[in-house]
Enzyme design. Structure first.
Site, mmCIF file in Angstrom:
data_model
loop_
_atom_site.group_PDB
_atom_site.id
_atom_site.type_symbol
_atom_site.label_atom_id
_atom_site.label_comp_id
_atom_site.label_asym_id
_atom_site.label_seq_id
_atom_site.Cartn_x
_atom_site.Cartn_y
_atom_site.Cartn_z
ATOM 1 N N TYR A 139 -10.376 0.067 11.445
ATOM 2 C CA TYR A 139 -11.605 0.548 10.781
ATOM 3 C C TYR A 139 -12.011 -0.316 9.598
ATOM 4 O O TYR A 139 -13.062 -0.106 9.030
ATOM 5 C CB TYR A 139 -11.465 2.016 10.351
ATOM 6 C CG TYR A 139 -10.257 2.332 9.495
ATOM 7 C CD1 TYR A 139 -10.241 2.027 8.137
ATOM 8 C CD2 TYR A 139 -9.136 2.957 10.041
ATOM 9 C CE1 TYR A 139 -9.140 2.320 7.354
ATOM 10 C CE2 TYR A 139 -8.026 3.256 9.268
ATOM 11 C CZ TYR A 139 -8.031 2.929 7.924
ATOM 12 O OH TYR A 139 -6.933 3.214 7.161
ATOM 13 N N LYS A 140 -11.143 -1.265 9.206
ATOM 14 C CA LYS A 140 -11.491 -2.131 8.071
ATOM 15 C C LYS A 140 -12.340 -3.298 8.601
ATOM 16 O O LYS A 140 -13.465 -3.091 9.021
ATOM 17 C CB LYS A 140 -10.216 -2.559 7.350
ATOM 18 C CG LYS A 140 -9.572 -1.367 6.624
ATOM 19 C CD LYS A 140 -8.240 -1.665 5.990
ATOM 20 C CE LYS A 140 -7.733 -0.414 5.258
ATOM 21 N NZ LYS A 140 -6.300 -0.434 4.998
ATOM 22 N N ASP A 150 2.423 -5.490 7.979
ATOM 23 C CA ASP A 150 1.221 -4.682 7.991
ATOM 24 C C ASP A 150 0.051 -5.653 7.853
ATOM 25 O O ASP A 150 -0.048 -6.388 6.858
ATOM 26 C CB ASP A 150 1.244 -3.658 6.851
ATOM 27 C CG ASP A 150 0.115 -2.643 7.003
ATOM 28 O OD1 ASP A 150 -0.970 -3.038 7.468
ATOM 29 O OD2 ASP A 150 0.318 -1.476 6.644
ATOM 30 N N ARG A 193 -13.039 -4.081 -6.635
ATOM 31 C CA ARG A 193 -12.668 -4.816 -5.419
ATOM 32 C C ARG A 193 -13.910 -5.062 -4.558
ATOM 33 O O ARG A 193 -14.724 -4.157 -4.368
ATOM 34 C CB ARG A 193 -11.648 -3.957 -4.677
ATOM 35 C CG ARG A 193 -10.856 -4.652 -3.630
ATOM 36 C CD ARG A 193 -9.747 -3.746 -3.134
ATOM 37 N NE ARG A 193 -10.277 -2.588 -2.396
ATOM 38 C CZ ARG A 193 -9.632 -1.986 -1.397
ATOM 39 N NH1 ARG A 193 -8.448 -2.407 -1.008
ATOM 40 N NH2 ARG A 193 -10.165 -0.952 -0.784
ATOM 41 N N PHE A 239 0.861 -1.184 0.000
ATOM 42 C CA PHE A 239 0.000 0.000 0.000
ATOM 43 C C PHE A 239 0.900 1.236 0.000
ATOM 44 O O PHE A 239 1.817 1.334 0.819
ATOM 45 C CB PHE A 239 -0.892 -0.030 1.242
ATOM 46 C CG PHE A 239 -2.005 0.972 1.218
ATOM 47 C CD1 PHE A 239 -3.197 0.689 0.575
ATOM 48 C CD2 PHE A 239 -1.866 2.198 1.848
ATOM 49 C CE1 PHE A 239 -4.231 1.615 0.560
ATOM 50 C CE2 PHE A 239 -2.902 3.127 1.836
ATOM 51 C CZ PHE A 239 -4.083 2.836 1.184
HETATM 52 C C1 LIG Z 1 -5.698 0.873 4.800
HETATM 53 C C2 LIG Z 1 -4.224 0.804 4.796
HETATM 54 C C3 LIG Z 1 -3.456 1.882 5.262
HETATM 55 C C4 LIG Z 1 -4.105 3.162 5.697
HETATM 56 O O1 LIG Z 1 -3.303 3.923 6.541
HETATM 57 P P1 LIG Z 1 -3.983 5.084 7.407
HETATM 58 O O2 LIG Z 1 -2.863 5.744 8.096
HETATM 59 O O3 LIG Z 1 -4.981 4.439 8.318
HETATM 60 O O4 LIG Z 1 -4.681 5.989 6.449
HETATM 61 C C5 LIG Z 1 -2.087 1.716 5.311
HETATM 62 N N1 LIG Z 1 -1.497 0.571 4.902
HETATM 63 C C6 LIG Z 1 -2.212 -0.464 4.425
HETATM 64 C C7 LIG Z 1 -1.518 -1.705 3.988
HETATM 65 C C8 LIG Z 1 -3.591 -0.384 4.357
HETATM 66 O O5 LIG Z 1 -4.303 -1.390 3.861
#
Ligand SMILES: *Cc1c(COP(=O)(O)O)cnc(C)c1O
Length: 389
Positions: free
Chosen positions: A200-201, A175, A348, A104
């Site tokens: 939050y996911k 992560d 998705r 990400f």
């Molecule tokens: C959703 C997600 C993020 C989001 O980071 P935030 O700081 O919460 O905006 C970061 N890394 C990965 C791999 C994600 O899936």
């Protein structure tokens, strides 16, 4: 247990989980029975000060973490920075950070920022995900990868990567943004060094809900918190002028005052997870995902599977490539089927068994088929890109 608008089929719980029915009462109770009545005393009387840890333990429990090794707070981007900075300090002679091209972007951006700040010759490598294992060599300081690819849903082999990294003296930062609440994870038995993720996911704690960081208990006395805030101090209320990390405890990875309002929502969301067995959940996720793929391939030949076909190589979302994916997703959303789009052409769909059943899955594909057959996606209103896709 979730308050989802009537008629909506929500296939986006991998991006933002829906609101638990218990959430309004939880936040109301925080407002009326805690903030209003206790005011500043709430830090003691309602244990606000240690909720980073009490909620951290409950989150950690979902990834196999021992109590006392996980805290919540801040955002995932910040937790990535914190974990990678701490990992790098463990191998001060090495300069290679290994990630992959499927990670990400914010994870990569945060590492870029860290490298600029350190100005010590660090290099970030981003090979294709399938080449990560081969690139773990004695040059590598730390491997920073996301277990489940946010686009394709492809799954890294946690145990293989950790074992290889440890065999060459490197550490791994995981992560788990798309893993926690999606499938079984065991940071203890795989001997993970660091793990981070958001709530939050799949955990459904609300937009902007606190992130988490896990540090292996064996490292708790040595990791250096690069973001050395007063909540990580050995004695925050001594108000010393210099920073001394809390010895031997995960508390040292705390930073500053967290959102206690957000914690009340996380608490309500975790009450649901107390009743979930992750193996059962994964089994249900695989059944629904396999049905979804089967139905789409039978009815929607324009779409091409972009996720691994083997369910054991996937997380809990399924992605398809379609040239007009963005417009098609907008058309789907207008019909109450909510998924999302990831550039350049990925549609998705999050498969979340806590609030989806086989009927929802089949119904969603019937609607998608209709959109494709009628080319409803070609309407002008579906072409304009929103700020958030
Ligand atoms: C959703 C997600 C993020 C989001 O980071 P935030 O700081 O919460 O905006 C970061 N890394 C990965 C791999 C994600 O899936």
């Amino acid at each position: 247990m979730f308050d989802i608008p009537e008629g909506m089929i929500y296939l986006n719980g991998n991006s933002l989980g829906p609101m638990p029915k218990a959430a309004p009462a939880a936040i109301n109770s925080f407002l009326l029975d805690e903030w209003r009545t206790e005011l500043v005393s709430g830090w003691n009387t309602k244990n606000w000060f240690m909720q980073t840890n009490t909620l951290g333990d409950r989150v950690g429990n979902l990834i196999g973490a021992a109590p006392g090794s996980t805290v919540v707070g801040d955002t995932l981007s910040i937790k990535v920075f914190q974990a990678v900075a701490a990992a790098l300090a463990l191998t001060p002679d090495r300069r290679i950070i290994l990630s992959d091209s499927g990670n990400f972007p914010t994870d990569l951006y945060m590492v870029e920022g860290l490298m600029t700040l350190r100005d010590a010759g660090y290099v970030l490598r981003t090979p294709a995900p399938e080449n990560v294992l081969d690139q773990i060599t004695e040059e590598v300081a730390t491997v920073m990868v996301t277990e489940i690819d946010y686009r394709s849903g492809r799954k890294h082999d946690m145990q293989a990567i950790i074992s290889k990294a440890h065999s060459v003296g490197a550490t791994v930062v995981w992560d788990l943004a798309h893993s926690i609440g999606a499938l079984p994870v065991d940071v203890a038995s795989t001997d993970a060094d660091f793990a981070v993720g958001c709530t939050y996911k799949y955990l459904n704690a609300g937009p902007g809900a606190p992130a988490f960081i896990y540090v292996a208990p064996r490292l708790l006395d040595t990791v250096q918190p690069a973001l050395s805030g007063w909540f990580g101090h050995e004695a925050p209320f001594a108000f010393d002028l210099d920073f001394r990390p809390m010895p031997g405890k995960i508390d040292r990875m705390r930073i500053g005052t967290p959102s206690i309002a957000a914690f009340s929502l996380l608490d309500a969301a975790l009450n649901i997870w107390d009743h979930v067995d992750m193996k059962d959940l994964q089994k249900a996720s695989i059944e629904l995902s396999e049905a979804f793929i089967r139905e789409i391939e039978a009815r929607c030949s324009d779409l091409k599977l972009a996720s691994p076909r083997d369910p054991n190589q996937r997380g809990s979302h399924v992605s398809f490539e379609f040239e007009h994916g963005y417009a098609c997703m907008q058309a789907l959303i207008s019909e109450g089927v909510i998924g999302d789009f990831r550039s350049p052409n990925i549609m998705r769909f999050g498969i979340t068994p806590l609030f989806l059943n086989l009927n929802d899955i089949k119904q969603a594909v019937v609607i998608l088929e209709k959109i494709l057959v009628t080319k409803a996606w070609a309407k002008p209103e579906f072409q304009k890109r929103a700020l958030v896709t």
